[in-house]
Every structure is written in structure tokens, then in C-alpha cells.
Write a protein that holds these residues in place. Structure first.
Motif, short mmCIF file in Angstrom:
data_model
loop_
_atom_site.label_atom_id
_atom_site.label_comp_id
_atom_site.label_asym_id
_atom_site.label_seq_id
_atom_site.Cartn_x
_atom_site.Cartn_y
_atom_site.Cartn_z
N THR A 62 0.82 -1.22 0.00
CA THR A 62 0.00 0.00 0.00
C THR A 62 0.85 1.26 0.00
O THR A 62 0.35 2.34 -0.30
N GLY A 63 2.12 1.13 0.32
CA GLY A 63 3.00 2.30 0.31
C GLY A 63 2.91 3.09 1.60
O GLY A 63 1.85 3.25 2.18
N GLN B 236 4.36 9.88 -5.26
CA GLN B 236 3.70 8.59 -5.03
C GLN B 236 2.38 8.53 -5.79
O GLN B 236 2.06 7.52 -6.44
N GLU C 191 1.34 5.92 -8.80
CA GLU C 191 0.17 5.04 -8.64
C GLU C 191 -0.90 5.30 -9.69
O GLU C 191 -1.67 4.39 -10.03
N ILE D 161 0.43 3.68 -13.78
CA ILE D 161 1.04 2.35 -13.70
C ILE D 161 1.49 1.87 -15.07
O ILE D 161 2.50 1.16 -15.20
N TYR E 289 9.84 1.70 -5.31
CA TYR E 289 8.43 2.03 -5.08
C TYR E 289 7.62 1.80 -6.35
O TYR E 289 6.54 1.18 -6.32
N VAL F 160 4.56 -0.91 -6.80
CA VAL F 160 3.22 -0.48 -7.22
C VAL F 160 2.79 -1.25 -8.46
O VAL F 160 1.66 -1.74 -8.55
N LYS F 161 3.68 -1.37 -9.43
CA LYS F 161 3.37 -2.08 -10.67
C LYS F 161 3.10 -3.56 -10.42
O LYS F 161 2.15 -4.14 -10.95
N GLU G 272 2.14 -4.94 -7.61
CA GLU G 272 0.88 -5.10 -6.87
C GLU G 272 -0.31 -5.07 -7.82
O GLU G 272 -1.25 -5.85 -7.69
N SER G 273 -0.26 -4.17 -8.81
CA SER G 273 -1.32 -4.11 -9.82
C SER G 273 -1.33 -5.39 -10.66
O SER G 273 -2.41 -5.93 -10.96
#
Length: 329
Positions: free
Chosen positions: A211-212, A225, A229, A232, A267, A271-272, A274-275
Motif C-alpha cells: 500500500t506504500g 507517489q 500510482e 502504472i 516504489y 506499485v506495478k 501489486e497491480s
């Protein structure tokens, strides 16, 4: 015969604490029985120890009565700290921290389960040492104990007689690990089969949800950030990102690491990925389609970053978490 102390930390307990205690007692009891069935003498005596010697109710339907007060234990060989979040810094908690510290100095080993790492770190013993805890507590743990080398992806750490493990019911893996240490491999294998606990699992990364870190006051980093997000699908250049906010690259990196615990590159990768994980879990997209959707064009690079973060390849992850994909195999 050696002694194991399983702590019951009053004022810091919840149902996970009880689960850790009950599971540990049951599995160690079976290990001792299996050990003696093979003609060996009794090896360990396990006691549940508290700070104040009286019954403590965790909720309206669960209560536990410890065996002994820590003040009555002169020496122990292993201290096990169950899942428990630190409460207020009371005289009782300081007494527990001091007791753990003095026992370790006297030669005791220590194992913490899940959020029990917060209690272990509060003793000061962990400064400069490796530690794991539940992935969801990573940001809070780092802010409270910046001197501890947190490895949130690891399921178990083992360093200089201190063992820690990741989150929730993965404490069962730590118990099996300790049984192999304190008994032998054969006993550990038998216990793993009886209680159906996977042997030698070494990562909790596949379970983590990124989640950061947002609990900071650096507005530029927060904007960066948000940009990462919300974009992406882009192959983000950190040089362009820092210039977008009129900050030099070196200063941007320094501020980003201080605020989030990750470099800007790390980071963006997390994020990438996680998606990508969510797409692999819930859609029929191919690996390549998912890869392109999160801004990667090189299959090898995508696979390497994905495995580094989750411990699994994209295909392994899809087969593990996407029911439709596994049915179609």
C-alpha cells in the motif's frame, strides 16, 4: 532437562496471542511425546509464564491461566514471545523487557511470533540485527525501531540465538523450525505431517499487499507517489519524475527513501507488481497482457522483478491464486 518459557504478555494480548500459545503447546507436547516414544529421555519442559500470577481473560469467551510468574524463573533456555502488540509502557511491561534482556544475556535463546517482534525489539536486543514480522506492520515497525534490520519478506530469521517469523498463522512454521533445532529433523518431519504444516517455507512475500508508506509530511514525495500510482502503465523515468517536481535527482532519492523506506525505483516496481498481482488473481489476461498493462515490455525483466518481490514467477502466482486459471490448466 531444559526449559522453554512461553510468554503471556498481559495487557498486550488478543486472540492471535492465544492461538500462538495453544498451537505452540500442542505441537511441542506432541514433539516431546514422539521423542520419548523413540526411547529418549524427556528433553524439554514448557511453561506458560506471565508477569502477574493470576488468570487473564482475553475476550468474553477465552481465558488462560499461566503456569508460573517470570519472577520465579531463574533460568530458561528458550523464550517464545507470541503474537502481541505493545501496549502502554507500564511498570509490568518494563519488567518483562528487562527479564527478557537479562535471560538473553545469561544464554537464553529467544523466538518471536508475528507482532511479538514489537516486544522483542522493545528490549533493545534487536538493534543492528535481522528481524521479521507481519508484512502489514512493516511501516509501524520501521518507524518505532529504525535500528533493527527488518526483512518483511522473510518468513523466518535466525541470527545469534534469536528467531523471528512473519505474520499470523505462519507461527506454525516457526514452531516446526524450532522443533528441528531443539529435537531433530525426524521429529520435525513427523510433526509437520501430523499437523499438516509445510516444511521449509521461507517467504511471506506472496501474501503481502503493498500500500506504500503515506504517513509522512513530505508533500513532494506524496505527489510523486500519487503520480506513480496513477500512471502504472507508464515506464516511469525517475529523472523525469524528479524534474517534474523541480527537485535534483540525488535529493529526490534521499527524500523519497526517508519518507517511504523505498527508493523511487523500488516504489514504482512494487506499485506495478501489486497491480499485476491483482490482475493475475482476478482476470483472464495472459502474462504478457498483464505485463504490458503495468508498463513492462521485457518479459525477462518483468519476471525477475515479479519473483524478487513475491517469491513466485508470474505463472506460479497466477496458478496459485486464480481459480479459473488452475481449472483451465
Amino acid at each position: 532437562m531444559k526449559h522453554i518459557t512461553l510468554l503471556y504478555p498481559e495487557g498486550q494480548c488478543n486472540l492471535s496471542t492465544i492461538a500462538c500459545i495453544v498451537g505452540t503447546v500442542e505441537i511441542f507436547s506432541r514433539a516431546e511425546a514422539l521423542w520419548q516414544q523413540r526411547g529418549n529421555k524427556k528433553k524439554y519442559r514448557l511453561e506458560i509464564a506471565c508477569i502477574v500470577p493470576h488468570k487473564k481473560c482475553v475476550s468474553h469467551f477465552v481465558a488462560l491461566t499461566p503456569d508460573i510468574c517470570i519472577n520465579n524463573i531463574a533460568k530458561t533456555d528458550l523464550i517464545i514471545i507470541p503474537s502481541a502488540m505493545p501496549g502502554e509502557d507500564t511498570a509490568d511491561s518494563r519488567e518483562m523487557f528487562d527479564w527478557i534482556h537479562s535471560q538473553y544475556k545469561a544464554g537464553a535463546e529467544i523466538a518471536s511470533m508475528c507482532s511479538g517482534a514489537f516486544i522483542l525489539a522493545s528490549t533493545g536486543i534487536m538493534d543492528g540485527r535481522s528481524c521479521s514480522t507481519h508484512w502489514s506492520f512493516e511501516d509501524r515497525f520501521r518507524s518505532l525501531f529504525p535500528k533493527v534490520n527488518l526483512h518483511s519478506g522473510k518468513l523466518i530469521t535466525d541470527e545469534n540465538g534469536i528467531y523471528t517469523n512473519g505474520g499470523a498463522y505462519s507461527f506454525l512454521n516457526l514452531v516446526i523450525y524450532l522443533i528441528e533445532k531443539y529435537y531433530d529433523r525426524q521429529t520435525a518431519i513427523l510433526c509437520s505431517k501430523i499437523f499438516q504444516i509445510e516444511l521449509e517455507r521461507n517467504s511471506q512475500s506472496a501474501f503481502a499487499i503493498f500500500t506504500g508508506q503515506k504517513q509522512h509530511n513530505d508533500e513532494i514525495v506524496q505527489q510523486a507517489q500519487t503520480y506513480i500510482e496513477n500512471n502504472i502503465e507508464e515506464k516511469i523515468s525517475i529523472e523525469n519524475l524528479s524534474s517534474r517536481f523541480s527537485v535534483g535527482r540525488r535529493n529526490f532519492d534521499r527524500r523519497f527513501i526517508k519518507a517511504t523506506g523505498n527508493t523511487p525505483v523500488e516504489y514504482a516496481q512494487r506499485v506495478k507488481i501489486e497491480s499485476a498481482k491483482k490482475a493475475l488473481e482476478s482476470t483472464r489476461k495472459t502474462i504478457n497482457e498483464v505485463m504490458y498493462a503495468v508498463g513492462y515490455s521485457d518479459v525477462k525483466a518483468f519476471r525477475e522483478v515479479f519473483k524478487k518481490i513475491t517469491g513466485l514467477s508470474p505463472l506460479e502466482y497466477k496458478n496459485k491464486y486464480n481459480r479459473e486459471a488452475s481449472v483451465l490448466q
